[in-house]
Enzyme design. Structure first.
Site, PDB file in Angstrom:
ATOM      1  N   GLY A 168     102.156  52.803  -4.560  1.00 28.84           N
ATOM      2  CA  GLY A 168     102.298  54.202  -4.130  1.00 28.84           C
ATOM      3  C   GLY A 168     102.551  54.309  -2.645  1.00 28.84           C
ATOM      4  O   GLY A 168     102.519  53.320  -1.912  1.00 28.84           O
TER       5      GLY A 168
ATOM      6  N   GLY B 231     101.590  54.421   0.541  1.00 29.38           N
ATOM      7  CA  GLY B 231     100.331  54.133   1.223  1.00 29.38           C
ATOM      8  C   GLY B 231     100.341  54.601   2.664  1.00 29.38           C
ATOM      9  O   GLY B 231      99.297  54.656   3.323  1.00 29.38           O
ATOM     10  N   ARG B 232     101.538  54.910   3.162  1.00 30.78           N
ATOM     11  CA  ARG B 232     101.607  55.372   4.561  1.00 30.78           C
ATOM     12  C   ARG B 232     102.788  56.305   4.803  1.00 30.78           C
ATOM     13  O   ARG B 232     103.043  56.696   5.937  1.00 30.78           O
ATOM     14  CB  ARG B 232     101.673  54.196   5.506  1.00 30.78           C
ATOM     15  CG  ARG B 232     102.782  53.202   5.163  1.00 30.78           C
ATOM     16  CD  ARG B 232     102.827  52.112   6.163  1.00 30.78           C
ATOM     17  NE  ARG B 232     103.670  51.025   5.734  1.00 30.78           N
ATOM     18  CZ  ARG B 232     104.019  50.023   6.520  1.00 30.78           C
ATOM     19  NH1 ARG B 232     103.606  50.002   7.761  1.00 30.78           N
ATOM     20  NH2 ARG B 232     104.776  49.057   6.055  1.00 30.78           N
TER      21      ARG B 232
ATOM     22  N   ASP C  42     109.071  47.790  -6.230  1.00 31.75           N
ATOM     23  CA  ASP C  42     108.663  49.045  -5.584  1.00 31.75           C
ATOM     24  C   ASP C  42     109.537  49.344  -4.365  1.00 31.75           C
ATOM     25  O   ASP C  42     109.418  50.418  -3.772  1.00 31.75           O
ATOM     26  CB  ASP C  42     107.185  48.999  -5.176  1.00 31.75           C
ATOM     27  CG  ASP C  42     106.837  47.775  -4.341  1.00 31.75           C
ATOM     28  OD1 ASP C  42     107.036  46.653  -4.831  1.00 31.75           O
ATOM     29  OD2 ASP C  42     106.398  47.942  -3.193  1.00 31.75           O
TER      30      ASP C  42
ATOM     31  N   ASP D 230     113.170  50.785   2.365  1.00 30.06           N
ATOM     32  CA  ASP D 230     111.974  50.089   2.841  1.00 30.06           C
ATOM     33  C   ASP D 230     112.319  48.838   3.655  1.00 30.06           C
ATOM     34  O   ASP D 230     112.151  47.703   3.212  1.00 30.06           O
ATOM     35  CB  ASP D 230     111.048  49.723   1.665  1.00 30.06           C
ATOM     36  CG  ASP D 230     110.204  50.911   1.233  1.00 30.06           C
ATOM     37  OD1 ASP D 230     110.549  52.040   1.629  1.00 30.06           O
ATOM     38  OD2 ASP D 230     109.219  50.714   0.509  1.00 30.06           O
TER      39      ASP D 230
ATOM     40  N   GLY E 136      97.415  53.025   6.748  1.00 26.96           N
ATOM     41  CA  GLY E 136      98.318  54.174   6.677  1.00 26.96           C
ATOM     42  C   GLY E 136      99.257  54.278   7.864  1.00 26.96           C
ATOM     43  O   GLY E 136     100.006  55.252   7.987  1.00 26.96           O
TER      44      GLY E 136
ATOM     45  N   LYS F 166     106.999  58.173   7.824  1.00 25.08           N
ATOM     46  CA  LYS F 166     106.425  56.858   7.504  1.00 25.08           C
ATOM     47  C   LYS F 166     105.479  56.426   8.621  1.00 25.08           C
ATOM     48  O   LYS F 166     105.885  56.348   9.780  1.00 25.08           O
ATOM     49  CB  LYS F 166     107.540  55.824   7.324  1.00 25.08           C
ATOM     50  CG  LYS F 166     107.009  54.445   6.933  1.00 25.08           C
ATOM     51  CD  LYS F 166     108.107  53.509   6.507  1.00 25.08           C
ATOM     52  CE  LYS F 166     107.569  52.106   6.225  1.00 25.08           C
ATOM     53  NZ  LYS F 166     108.647  51.195   5.809  1.00 25.08           N
TER      54      LYS F 166
ATOM     55  N   ARG G 248     111.608  54.965  -6.908  1.00 24.35           N
ATOM     56  CA  ARG G 248     111.838  53.518  -7.005  1.00 24.35           C
ATOM     57  C   ARG G 248     111.776  53.045  -8.455  1.00 24.35           C
ATOM     58  O   ARG G 248     111.256  53.760  -9.304  1.00 24.35           O
ATOM     59  CB  ARG G 248     110.711  52.785  -6.248  1.00 24.35           C
ATOM     60  CG  ARG G 248     110.674  53.097  -4.795  1.00 24.35           C
ATOM     61  CD  ARG G 248     109.281  53.610  -4.374  1.00 24.35           C
ATOM     62  NE  ARG G 248     109.382  54.286  -3.071  1.00 24.35           N
ATOM     63  CZ  ARG G 248     109.463  53.648  -1.927  1.00 24.35           C
ATOM     64  NH1 ARG G 248     109.390  52.344  -1.900  1.00 24.35           N
ATOM     65  NH2 ARG G 248     109.614  54.308  -0.801  1.00 24.35           N
TER      66      ARG G 248
HETATM   67  P1  AMP Z   1     105.930  47.427   1.679  1.00 21.22           P
HETATM   68  O1  AMP Z   1     105.857  45.942   1.531  1.00 21.22           O
HETATM   69  O2  AMP Z   1     105.948  47.904   3.102  1.00 21.22           O
HETATM   70  O3  AMP Z   1     107.035  48.021   0.898  1.00 21.22           O
HETATM   71  O4  AMP Z   1     104.554  48.005   1.097  1.00 21.22           O
HETATM   72  C1  AMP Z   1     104.013  47.698  -0.168  1.00 21.22           C
HETATM   73  C2  AMP Z   1     102.883  48.644  -0.485  1.00 21.22           C
HETATM   74  O5  AMP Z   1     101.863  48.552   0.509  1.00 21.22           O
HETATM   75  C3  AMP Z   1     103.273  50.111  -0.520  1.00 21.22           C
HETATM   76  O6  AMP Z   1     102.456  50.755  -1.461  1.00 21.22           O
HETATM   77  C4  AMP Z   1     102.956  50.574   0.881  1.00 21.22           C
HETATM   78  O7  AMP Z   1     102.746  51.957   0.964  1.00 21.22           O
HETATM   79  C5  AMP Z   1     101.674  49.804   1.144  1.00 21.22           C
HETATM   80  N1  AMP Z   1     101.441  49.588   2.580  1.00 21.22           N
HETATM   81  C6  AMP Z   1     102.081  48.735   3.413  1.00 21.22           C
HETATM   82  N2  AMP Z   1     101.560  48.792   4.649  1.00 21.22           N
HETATM   83  C7  AMP Z   1     100.573  49.706   4.625  1.00 21.22           C
HETATM   84  C8  AMP Z   1      99.655  50.225   5.584  1.00 21.22           C
HETATM   85  N3  AMP Z   1      99.649  49.796   6.838  1.00 21.22           N
HETATM   86  N4  AMP Z   1      98.773  51.164   5.161  1.00 21.22           N
HETATM   87  C9  AMP Z   1      98.753  51.587   3.906  1.00 21.22           C
HETATM   88  N5  AMP Z   1      99.579  51.150   2.951  1.00 21.22           N
HETATM   89  C10 AMP Z   1     100.480  50.212   3.299  1.00 21.22           C
HETATM   90 MG    MG Z   2     107.712  49.479   0.060  1.00 20.75          MG
END
Ligand code: AMP
Ligand code: MG
Length: 500
Positions: free
Chosen positions: A101, A103-104, A263, A273, A137, A124, A194
């Site tokens: 989901g 997350g940030r 995702d 992303d 986040g 973001k 996604r």
């Molecule tokens: P990503 O590899 O950046 O596409 O992230 C994979 C998952 O981790 C997604 O659900 C992002 O929202 C979550 N995520 C990555 N970095 C953070 C962060 N610093 N805080 C919260 N969620 C994160």
């Molecule tokens: Mg991502």
């Protein structure tokens, strides 16, 4: 953070009315969580994309206003904001990861561009959400600059991508490998849905929601499917084709995404992303741009087959809607031909052919074998090839200089020139066409790194310069030659990880 309302400068009203309630917010509540972004202390502007601002009818000067910076940091909500974080799941590095989901990232609402395209506006790095798991986040300035620059650079290269409007920063810091300051990127796309959004409902066996999501995607983005006998099969077929074509486009400019988890795969076939991405420099088909990816699952040469693997994950999730394995497989089966056809047409353009000939594939493959054997710079090799005359000339030197085995390249060039003769190629027309398809300027890692290091010392000028250079990647820019040359030796030590 409190923001004073005593001074409303000219233009603020257009930002105030910039947002519409997001279409996504019309989905059932199980698809998202409403929440407010978490303010950052004393935000400041880092950079704006002038072309994206223009497309949204916002003047670049407006970003100098405190209220506008507060808005794009999530510190202040404008009218019609419906801030929410969406839920999705996904396969990470080939393994089912369960719920992920936003997350940030926080979806503020929709906006409509000058050319009447409806776009979702996401912040973001705007604070934790129920999907943050152990994350904070936030996004650090370093990765925000990379995402900002690369999405605009990819757009200029003609590759489907989410876009970026601006970055704001704060001196608030978070810990990654070391403490780093945070930033917020405002990014835009018609949809951020996604493959993992579909997988989420499939793996929870909630086929009603799966159908709601598919109908939402068809209604909003693929209405042409509605007329078909099996609209869900048509949807999967179109997404398969778009994904295959996106992979061919990535390969054609040497773009490596680095984290092709399901995702991070867009249902619209957009590049999405940006994390530990890279552009190929000294060619090595096994190159891995993400140093966390020890197995090389997402190396350059793997991207087309991973695209197909990801399509199968989406196909699996859509199976209950499509009905039969056969119909699902039929949709997925267009991947191979879509990729091959797109790749062949891109290679014809990169080599400057206007017709197709049965030997073209071999000729292109042999050029790649030479790039591999010589670890020649990918971008400059195609760019220098574009300048060649129909017969041997001094213009050959710049290309030959990129290769160690010059005799092997000369032998290839002889075959190449014979092929040009077959279609009576006009040198001037061919050169113009090749220069418009083989970029001179790409976002080399070390260029991004230079901009990041300056920005970490509060000098944001290099981001502006790079943005402007990369906006016209195919043009000769005599003042910016330095941005097109081979990377310095220190660039070889740069490592990019998932940490962002
Ligand atoms: P990503 O590899 O950046 O596409 O992230 C994979 C998952 O981790 C997604 O659900 C992002 O929202 C979550 N995520 C990555 N970095 C953070 C962060 N610093 N805080 C919260 N969620 C994160
Ligand atoms: Mg991502």
């Amino acid at each position: 953070m409190s923001v004073s309302n005593d001074f409303i400068p000219d233009g603020i009203s257009s930002i105030e009315h910039f947002l519409q309630i997001s279409q996504f917010a019309n989905l059932p509540p199980s698809f998202f969580t409403h929440l407010r972004p978490t303010p950052l202390p004393e935000p400041y502007l880092v950079s704006v994309s002038p072309s994206q601002a223009e497309a949204l009818n916002i003047k670049v000067e407006q970003f100098n206003q405190r209220e506008v910076v507060a808005f794009f940091t999530g510190n202040q909500l404008p009218a019609n904001a419906t801030p929410l974080a969406t839920v999705y799941s996904g396969h990470q590095f080939g393994v089912w990861a369960g719920q992920l989901g936003d997350g940030r990232a926080i979806l503020l609402g929709d906006t409509v561009s000058k050319d009447l395209q409806r776009l979702e506006v996401q912040l973001k790095g705007a604070g934790p959400t129920p999907y943050s798991r152990s994350g904070d986040g936030r996004a650090v300035l370093r990765s925000s600059i990379r995402e900002f620059l690369c999405s605009e650079a990819m757009h200029a290269l003609g590759i489907p991508t989410s876009r970026a409007l601006c970055i704001t920063g704060s001196d608030h810091y978070v810990f990654r490998e070391a403490p780093e300051t945070t930033a917020v990127v405002t990014r835009l796309a018609p949809s951020f849905i996604r493959f993992g959004s579909f997988e989420h409902w499939y793996y929870h066996r909630r086929h009603d929601e799966l159908k709601v999501l598919a109908d939402f995607v068809i209604d909003g983005y693929y209405p042409e499917c509605k007329e078909d006998k099996n609209p869900y099969q048509s949807l999967l077929t179109i997404v398969t084709r778009k994904t295959a074509e996106l992979m061919a486009l990535w390969q054609s400019v040497g773009f490596m995404h680095g984290v092709m988890n399901t995702d991070n795969m867009s249902i619209l076939g957009l590049t999405l992303d940006y994390g530990p991405f890279g552009f190929m420099e000294a060619f090595d088909e096994a190159h891995i741009c993400n140093h966390t990816d020890q197995q090389g699952r997402y190396s350059y040469k793997m991207q087309p087959s991973v695209g197909n693997w990801n399509m199968h994950a989406l196909g699996q999730a859509m199976l209950p809607l499509i009905g039969t394995v056969e119909d699902t497989q039929a949709a997925l089966s267009v991947y191979a031909s879509s990729f091959t056809d797109k790749w062949a047409s891109l290679m014809r353009a990169k080599l400057g052919f206007t017709t197709s000939h049965e030997t073209d594939k071999q000729l292109a493959d042999d050029f790649f074998a030479l790039l591999q054997a010589n670890h020649a710079d990918f971008t400059l090799s195609f760019r220098n090839l574009s300048h060649l005359e129909n017969d041997i000339s001094t213009k050959d030197i710049a290309l030959l200089d990129l290769f160690i085995d010059r005799e092997a390249l000369k032998a290839w060039l002889e075959r190449y020139r014979a092929r040009l003769k077959l279609e009576s190629s006009n040198a001037a027309i061919r050169q113009t066409a090749m220069l418009a398809t083989n970029p001179k300027y790409i976002l080399r890692n070390y260029l991004a790194q230079n901009a990041i290091e300056k920005a970490q010392n509060k000098d944001f000028s290099e981001i502006t310069t790079l943005l402007s250079v990369l906006k016209n990647p195919f043009d000769e820019q005599p003042d910016n030659e330095a941005y097109s040359i081979l990377p310095p030796d220190w660039a070889k030590t740069l490592e990019v990880s998932c940490s962002s």
